[in-house]
Design a protein around this motif. Sequence first.
Motif, PDB file in Angstrom:
ATOM      1  N   ALA A 262       0.814  -1.216   0.000  1.00  0.00           N
ATOM      2  CA  ALA A 262       0.000   0.000   0.000  1.00  0.00           C
ATOM      3  C   ALA A 262       0.849   1.268   0.000  1.00  0.00           C
ATOM      4  O   ALA A 262       0.296   2.379  -0.016  1.00  0.00           O
ATOM      5  N   GLY A 263       2.148   1.130  -0.003  1.00  0.00           N
ATOM      6  CA  GLY A 263       3.021   2.293   0.060  1.00  0.00           C
ATOM      7  C   GLY A 263       3.526   2.720  -1.298  1.00  0.00           C
ATOM      8  O   GLY A 263       2.981   2.362  -2.347  1.00  0.00           O
ATOM      9  N   THR A 264       4.611   3.488  -1.280  1.00  0.00           N
ATOM     10  CA  THR A 264       5.213   3.977  -2.520  1.00  0.00           C
ATOM     11  C   THR A 264       5.758   2.823  -3.344  1.00  0.00           C
ATOM     12  O   THR A 264       6.412   1.928  -2.814  1.00  0.00           O
ATOM     13  N   GLN A 265       5.461   2.860  -4.650  1.00  0.00           N
ATOM     14  CA  GLN A 265       5.913   1.804  -5.549  1.00  0.00           C
ATOM     15  C   GLN A 265       7.009   2.344  -6.469  1.00  0.00           C
ATOM     16  O   GLN A 265       7.055   3.527  -6.765  1.00  0.00           O
ATOM     17  N   PRO A 266       7.915   1.464  -6.924  1.00  0.00           N
ATOM     18  CA  PRO A 266       8.984   1.925  -7.827  1.00  0.00           C
ATOM     19  C   PRO A 266       8.405   2.402  -9.151  1.00  0.00           C
ATOM     20  O   PRO A 266       7.403   1.877  -9.633  1.00  0.00           O
ATOM     21  N   GLU A 267       9.027   3.421  -9.726  1.00  0.00           N
ATOM     22  CA  GLU A 267       8.573   3.923 -11.020  1.00  0.00           C
ATOM     23  C   GLU A 267       8.744   2.883 -12.107  1.00  0.00           C
ATOM     24  O   GLU A 267       7.884   2.723 -12.971  1.00  0.00           O
TER      25      GLU A 267
END
Length: 725
Positions: free
Chosen positions: A205-210
């Motif tokens: 649910a957090g930041t995902q890699p570009e």
Amino acid sequence: MTDPKVLISKTLRVPRSEGPRGDGAGVARQMDAALAGVGFKASRELLEYVATLEPGAAMDLAIDVIGAVRGLVGDNVPHNAYFINFPDGVPDTVEFWVQCLRDALVPARRKWFPRDADLVDVLTGGWVDLLKLPRYGRYQHTYEELLAAHDELIPSVKDRVTVLHLGGTVQEEASRAYLGLAGSVTPLGEADLQVLADLAETCLAGTQPEVIPVRENRAVVNAVRMRAGLPLVSVDTVTDVLRVACQASGGDVTLRERTKFRSFKRRERRVMLAALDAVVAGNSGKLGDVARFAGPWKRLGELLHPHEYPRFPNAQDVFAVARGERKVRSLAGRAELAFMTDGAVRAATVLANAPGLLVRSLDRLLREANADDVEVILAGAESALGSVSGRVLCSLREHFANRGTPDPARVFTTRGRRSWVATDNRKRLPRKVIHRVTSMLDLELLARVPTYERLVVDPAVLDVALPLSGKATEDGFAVLPRGTRTRVDGDVLRFFTYWRQRQQRTDYDLSALLLDEDFRYAGHVSWTKYGTEGVVYSGDVTGAAKGATEFIDITLDKVEAAFVVPQVNIYSGEGFDQVEESMFGWMTRERDQRGAPFEARTVRTRSDMRGSGRVALPVMFARDGDGQWSATWMHLYLSGRVNFNVVEGNRVSTAILARGLYERDYLTMSYLVDMLTAKAGSVTMWEPGLKLTEPVVFVGLDRPEGLPDGSEVFTRDRLNQLIPA
């Protein structure tokens, strides 16, 4: 939630506790003292932080920290030695066997004793099963008795000290590690893939890699997304979806081994079919990849039921190709046909649609091309470089750097680190062609490296081989990529192996192959020969229900060989990838240092052994003309025999392999540092006591204390992030 000990082991950064504040100064002092005993120390910032925690919370954090670092260096298990006074008191091999035979044949109260000569005749004149002798292969003392027989370790200024630093919260450290692993431009090793899978769950649910550049890493992340019913990301081939199915089924994401697919929930089937449909809808030529894995696709189709989802018609085409109902030739197949019928130029033209495949085939194309066609092929390759990953370009650069002269032996290595050698019978390439290729690769890579204004480099990192793949290394402590050469300091080198069997009795044998300057056999030490000049073996342990350790001690100025190649042979039982645990490591000591056979603070490095071969070759040691010793990481496995592997049986293949690896010119971090320096304009070389007042970009093996806040640090766990994208 990710286990904090995993984060500490991977990064040497300690996540902040969520416990209450208080006076934990006493716990902080105890923790630092305990860390010193295993060769670590807490940074000033970390100690100050622990001192601000409530004692209970501080103790919980300290337990995690100490447990993590003890596991890193192998101090989490007891390391008993067969001979209690090792390295002293180790008998001659035959003398010991005679004593074991005497104990087995002669009752304690019997008045008549056979002569040693009679027992030697028994040993040499017929078959004697050493494993059935009561004294052979089984510890005759406890670990506690071993420790009591040895003095305390005498401290040395050369003992290893590794600094632990304070990190962010557990969630922040987990997210940092997740983004670093998922966004890696190089493939990860097996252990890191498992860590990535755990972190992907935690950070869903957090930041995902570009972007997720490496397909195996991508599959690990997408398997987590699929289970949650989320769309797959960064999927651009049908094989990407097959990898996801393998990962989700607990199988082999590399697709080397057969995977037994599990049943999939309806939402999981929908996610995979939607991804397949989108890939093929954009380019039906993508179906060319299906035939390569037709068997797995057919098995997967029986579980996905694509006919139940008419809104995904392109996905159904994938399984039609797998069943042979539709014929589609792969691009590699078309290129091979063009090569065989029309030559290298035509094959290069076909491969222009797959830049990565084109540059991987460049050597073959160039050596088989006519002189008039070489320029055409080079021009095509040059135009394709911009679409190829930096990892592949660096690998190609290293390859062509070694094409000027024939290799003493061509070393081939699988992703599972299984190795073999062959004669180098390739056609020579003209030096001007090699120079042209390396020059255009240098220009392309230089254009991709970032510009850092304040670059600080620890000279110790310069000889580290570029970490182009996690498959070329093992998990552990202070482990470096294959081909890395590091200085060995100290008078005594002691390497060790530890294993713990899972189900059946397992006998590993630590051995050392000794070679002269020309890589010719100069002796060995193993269970068949306990010692030679300057080298001593600790004794043969033949089972490891509760774990077992074997050591070899080398007094460096006494050994006559130029090369020492440690190896671990599987004599019987479970493989390296089957046992509960297996490791290899080495320690260095001063001549007068005492202590137990295993002392954590003297451990320089420890690596897992999880390869699929039956003979492990973790590292080799070499002496130069000035008498200085160095270690060169190998991370290789020989197939070996199913059972009864001994150093005498593979000494020829090991010597050839060692020579091929040692004489290869590896691309090292100095290559990248030169490019970073060219971009930055200057570089500062790190040395103890260097005062820095502004944030810097630091590149080294370990993070030093005192770097200004805001500094970006690339150490062992992040060196691969410097590989150009």
